[in-house]
Motif scaffolding. Structure first.
Motif, PDB file in Angstrom:
ATOM      1  N   LEU B  95      57.892  55.583   3.540  1.00  0.00           N
ATOM      2  CA  LEU B  95      56.935  55.464   4.650  1.00  0.00           C
ATOM      3  C   LEU B  95      56.944  54.083   5.279  1.00  0.00           C
ATOM      4  N   GLN B  96      57.641  53.141   4.666  1.00  0.00           N
ATOM      5  CA  GLN B  96      57.580  51.765   5.150  1.00  0.00           C
ATOM      6  C   GLN B  96      57.905  51.603   6.638  1.00  0.00           C
ATOM      7  N   PRO B  97      58.979  52.207   7.144  1.00  0.00           N
ATOM      8  CA  PRO B  97      59.259  52.030   8.587  1.00  0.00           C
ATOM      9  C   PRO B  97      58.109  52.509   9.469  1.00  0.00           C
ATOM     10  N   ALA B  98      57.510  53.635   9.114  1.00  0.00           N
ATOM     11  CA  ALA B  98      56.404  54.156   9.923  1.00  0.00           C
ATOM     12  C   ALA B  98      55.210  53.206   9.871  1.00  0.00           C
ATOM     13  N   LEU B  99      54.902  52.702   8.683  1.00  0.00           N
ATOM     14  CA  LEU B  99      53.776  51.778   8.563  1.00  0.00           C
ATOM     15  C   LEU B  99      54.040  50.501   9.345  1.00  0.00           C
ATOM     16  N   GLU B 100      55.272  50.038   9.323  1.00  0.00           N
ATOM     17  CA  GLU B 100      55.583  48.802  10.047  1.00  0.00           C
ATOM     18  C   GLU B 100      55.418  48.996  11.549  1.00  0.00           C
ATOM     19  N   GLU B 101      55.849  50.140  12.043  1.00  0.00           N
ATOM     20  CA  GLU B 101      55.687  50.383  13.485  1.00  0.00           C
ATOM     21  C   GLU B 101      54.210  50.476  13.863  1.00  0.00           C
ATOM     22  N   LEU B 102      53.425  51.128  13.026  1.00  0.00           N
ATOM     23  CA  LEU B 102      51.991  51.224  13.309  1.00  0.00           C
ATOM     24  C   LEU B 102      51.331  49.852  13.259  1.00  0.00           C
ATOM     25  N   LEU B 103      51.728  49.053  12.267  1.00  0.00           N
ATOM     26  CA  LEU B 103      51.142  47.720  12.158  1.00  0.00           C
ATOM     27  C   LEU B 103      51.506  46.873  13.374  1.00  0.00           C
ATOM     28  N   LEU B 104      52.757  46.957  13.780  1.00  0.00           N
ATOM     29  CA  LEU B 104      53.172  46.161  14.941  1.00  0.00           C
ATOM     30  C   LEU B 104      52.475  46.643  16.214  1.00  0.00           C
ATOM     31  N   TRP B 105      52.216  47.942  16.290  1.00  0.00           N
ATOM     32  CA  TRP B 105      51.445  48.441  17.437  1.00  0.00           C
ATOM     33  C   TRP B 105      50.040  47.821  17.429  1.00  0.00           C
ATOM     34  N   GLY B 106      49.415  47.809  16.263  1.00  0.00           N
ATOM     35  CA  GLY B 106      48.099  47.192  16.171  1.00  0.00           C
ATOM     36  C   GLY B 106      48.148  45.726  16.565  1.00  0.00           C
ATOM     37  N   LEU B 107      49.200  45.060  16.142  1.00  0.00           N
ATOM     38  CA  LEU B 107      49.355  43.640  16.466  1.00  0.00           C
ATOM     39  C   LEU B 107      49.487  43.446  17.979  1.00  0.00           C
ATOM     40  N   ARG B 108      50.210  44.338  18.627  1.00  0.00           N
ATOM     41  CA  ARG B 108      50.402  44.190  20.068  1.00  0.00           C
ATOM     42  C   ARG B 108      49.155  44.554  20.859  1.00  0.00           C
ATOM     43  N   HIS B 109      48.372  45.500  20.367  1.00  0.00           N
ATOM     44  CA  HIS B 109      47.339  46.086  21.235  1.00  0.00           C
ATOM     45  C   HIS B 109      45.908  45.866  20.788  1.00  0.00           C
ATOM     46  N   VAL B 110      45.674  45.524  19.546  1.00  0.00           N
ATOM     47  CA  VAL B 110      44.290  45.293  19.140  1.00  0.00           C
ATOM     48  C   VAL B 110      44.105  43.982  18.392  1.00  0.00           C
ATOM     49  N   ALA B 111      45.075  43.064  18.554  1.00  0.00           N
ATOM     50  CA  ALA B 111      44.972  41.799  17.829  1.00  0.00           C
ATOM     51  C   ALA B 111      43.864  40.935  18.411  1.00  0.00           C
ATOM     52  N   GLU B 112      43.053  40.416  17.535  1.00  0.00           N
ATOM     53  CA  GLU B 112      42.051  39.433  17.927  1.00  0.00           C
ATOM     54  C   GLU B 112      41.712  38.615  16.682  1.00  0.00           C
ATOM     55  N   PRO B 113      41.187  37.401  16.871  1.00  0.00           N
ATOM     56  CA  PRO B 113      40.900  36.558  15.705  1.00  0.00           C
ATOM     57  C   PRO B 113      39.893  37.245  14.790  1.00  0.00           C
ATOM     58  N   PRO B 114      39.917  36.907  13.511  1.00  0.00           N
ATOM     59  CA  PRO B 114      39.002  37.547  12.574  1.00  0.00           C
ATOM     60  C   PRO B 114      37.556  37.156  12.865  1.00  0.00           C
ATOM     61  N   ARG B 115      36.662  38.111  12.741  1.00  0.00           N
ATOM     62  CA  ARG B 115      35.239  37.771  12.821  1.00  0.00           C
ATOM     63  C   ARG B 115      34.843  36.975  11.582  1.00  0.00           C
ATOM     64  N   PRO B 116      33.807  36.165  11.692  1.00  0.00           N
ATOM     65  CA  PRO B 116      33.477  35.237  10.596  1.00  0.00           C
ATOM     66  C   PRO B 116      33.331  35.914   9.233  1.00  0.00           C
ATOM     67  N   ASP B 117      32.725  37.102   9.215  1.00  0.00           N
ATOM     68  CA  ASP B 117      32.471  37.736   7.920  1.00  0.00           C
ATOM     69  C   ASP B 117      33.463  38.838   7.594  1.00  0.00           C
ATOM     70  N   GLU B 118      34.551  38.905   8.376  1.00  0.00           N
ATOM     71  CA  GLU B 118      35.489  40.011   8.198  1.00  0.00           C
ATOM     72  C   GLU B 118      36.414  39.741   7.015  1.00  0.00           C
ATOM     73  N   PRO B 119      36.416  40.640   6.018  1.00  0.00           N
ATOM     74  CA  PRO B 119      37.307  40.432   4.882  1.00  0.00           C
ATOM     75  C   PRO B 119      38.755  40.334   5.347  1.00  0.00           C
ATOM     76  N   ALA B 120      39.453  39.306   4.881  1.00  0.00           N
ATOM     77  CA  ALA B 120      40.840  39.085   5.314  1.00  0.00           C
ATOM     78  C   ALA B 120      41.675  38.778   4.076  1.00  0.00           C
ATOM     79  N   HIS B 121      42.355  39.780   3.570  1.00  0.00           N
ATOM     80  CA  HIS B 121      43.199  39.555   2.396  1.00  0.00           C
ATOM     81  C   HIS B 121      44.495  38.887   2.834  1.00  0.00           C
ATOM     82  N   PRO B 122      44.930  37.844   2.119  1.00  0.00           N
ATOM     83  CA  PRO B 122      46.159  37.139   2.510  1.00  0.00           C
ATOM     84  C   PRO B 122      47.339  38.084   2.677  1.00  0.00           C
TER      85      PRO B 122
END
Lengths: 234, 234
Positions: B95-122
Motif C-alpha cells: 500500500l505504500q505507493p498509494a499512501l505516498e500519493e495521498l500524503l503528497l496530495w494532502g501536502l499540496r492541497h491542505v498544508a498549513e502550519p500546525p495549530r498550537p495544540d495540534e499533536p505532531a508526531h515527528p
DNA sequence: CTGGATCCATGATGATACTG
DNA sequence: CAGTATCATCATGGATCCAG
C-alpha cells in the motif's frame, strides 16, 4: 468558553499529518468513488447514481456537498435547465495518481471474477484494464478499441505503443480497430476470465479484422493480474 | 429467503470495481493511519496509540483485527511476553505507493502550519519532508541528518543525491552531518514555517558543521510546498 | 422524469472508566 | 502493556415522498 464543535470537527483527526488531513477530505465512505466517477468527466446526479449502485440519494447529496465545500467539486447549475452537472476542480483532478495506486493495489490483492449478480459498470472494468495495460507497459502498437454496452456510455480505449487512454466516446467519431459489444455483466466476465477469451462467448461480440482482434486478445492477457495473494474466506 | 448479512457484507460496496474493493479493505476510518504507522516498522499497541492521538483503544483493536483478518497485518504474540508486535504483511507494505500519493496530495492541497495544540508526531512530519525531498528530486549530496525528540524514537533522514530515506534510528549508530534536537511541537513549527528557519528559534537546536547546517536549511526550503489552493473557512 | 428531502432503524465510532 | 466494558452519539442505509 468551549467552542461549539460541528460534525466536521468531530470527524477530523486533529493530527498534524498530511495523510490524516487528506483523509479528512476524502476518507468518508463513498467519497473516493464519487471522485473516481468524476475523473472521466462531468456527470449528472443520476449518472453518478447509476455508477454507484447501492448509494442512497441522501448520501450522494451529502458527499457532493462536502466535496463542494472542500473545493474538490464544482457545480454547474444553469437557471432554466433541469440538469445539474458536477465536475472536479483542479484539486479534485489532482487525486488521480492516488486513486490509480489504490485501484492497482486492489487489482493486485483482491481481484476475483465478478459474482453473477454483482453490478459491473463498464467504466470501472475498462479503467482497471487501461491502468494495468499502462502499468505493464503493454505495447500493441497504435490501436483503437471501442466498447458498446446497452444502457451505458460508449467507451474508446486507445494505445499508441507508449500510453494507454480511456475516454467516453459519445459519437464514435473515428473508425476503431476492434468493436466490443456486450452487456455489462458479459463484458466484466469476458475481460476478467482468461478461459473465456478463446471460447468466444455468445454474449460478447468482437468486430474487426482478424489480426486486430488477435492483437486485442493478446494485449488483454495481462488482465487481470494473476491473483497471487491468499483468499481470505473465514 | 433473505440471507443474513453480517457487518462485513453491510459495509461492502458490492461493486465489481477494484477501487471499491480496495476501499472495503482500507476505507474505514483510522485504517490507513494504522498502515501508515506500521510502514516504518513493527509497532506495539501503545506505540500505535501514541502516534494516533485521539483513537480509542477499542477502535484500534477493531482495526488491527480487521487488518489481520484481511491479511494486511501480521501479529507477533510470544507466550510469556507482555508485548504484542504488529507488522505489515507484503500486501500491507504494497500500500505504500498509494499512501505516498495521498500524503503528497494532502501536502499540496491542505498544508498549513500546525495549530498550537495540534499533536505532531515527528514521524509524520519527517515522512512528509522525506517524500517532498524525493518528489522534488532535491540533491544535497550525500547527507545524514538525525532528529532527537524527547518522548519519541530518534529518526535518521539520509540522502545520497538520488534517493531520500527515513528510518527509525534506535542507537544513533553512525555520525550524522546535522543533529536536530527539539520538542514535537517545536520540530513541526520549525520545519513547516519558512520564516522560523533563519531565526534559529531557541526551542530547536541544530548541531553540526556550519556548512552542513547550511546545506540542511537550503534543502528543506522545498518544505512545505507553497499553499496555492484557497483556504476554505466558512 | 431529475434531483433531491424526510423519517426511521441500525451500526460504527467516540468518551470514559476499568482490568488481566 | 494490551486491551475490555459500558454508554452515548452520529453517520449511513432503507424506504418513501415531493417539487420543478
Amino acid at each position: 468558553m468551549i467552542e461549539a464543535v460541528n460534525a466536521r470537527d468531530t470527524r477530523s483527526y486533529g493530527h498534524f499529518c498530511m495523510l490524516a488531513k487528506a483523509l479528512e477530505r476524502v476518507g468518508d465512505r463513498w467519497t473516493l468513488l464519487v471522485v473516481r466517477d468524476l475523473l472521466s468527466g462531468p456527470k449528472r446526479f443520476t449518472d453518478l447514481m447509476d455508477r454507484m449502485a447501492g448509494i442512497t440519494p441522501k448520501t450522494l447529496t451529502q458527499r457532493l456537498r462536502d466535496l463542494e465545500a472542500d473545493g474538490l467539486v464544482e457545480v454547474d447549475r444553469v437557471a432554466g435547465r433541469r440538469e445539474v452537472w458536477y465536475r472536479l476542480s483542479p484539486a479534485g483532478q489532482d487525486l488521480q495518481p492516488a486513486l490509480e495506486e489504490l485501484l492497482l493495489w486492489g487489482l493486485r490483492h483482491v481481484a476475483e471474477p465478478p459474482r453473477p449478480d454483482e453490478p459491473a459498470h463498464p467504466e470501472h472494468v475498462l479503467r482497471a484494464l487501461q491502468l494495468q495495460l499502462q502499468r505493464e507497459a503493454v505495447d500493441a502498437g497504435s490501436v483503437r478499441w471501442t466498447v458498446h454496452v446497452r444502457g451505458a456510455d460508449n467507451y474508446v480505449l486507445t494505445g499508441d505503443g507508449t500510453r494507454w487512454e480511456l475516454r467516453i466516446d459519445p459519437y464514435g467519431e473515428r473508425t476503431p480497430d476492434v468493436t466490443i459489444t456486450a452487456t455489462r455483466s458479459a463484458l466484466a466476465r469476458f475481460l476478467t476470465t482468461p478461459a473465456l477469451r478463446d471460447a468466444q462467448p455468445q454474449d460478447v461480440e468482437l468486430a474487426g479484422k482478424p489480426a486486430a482482434i488477435r492483437t486485442f486478445l493478446k494485449a488483454i492477457e495481462v488482465f487481470p493480474p494473476v491473483a497471487a495473494g491468499p483468499a481470505q474466506n473465514p
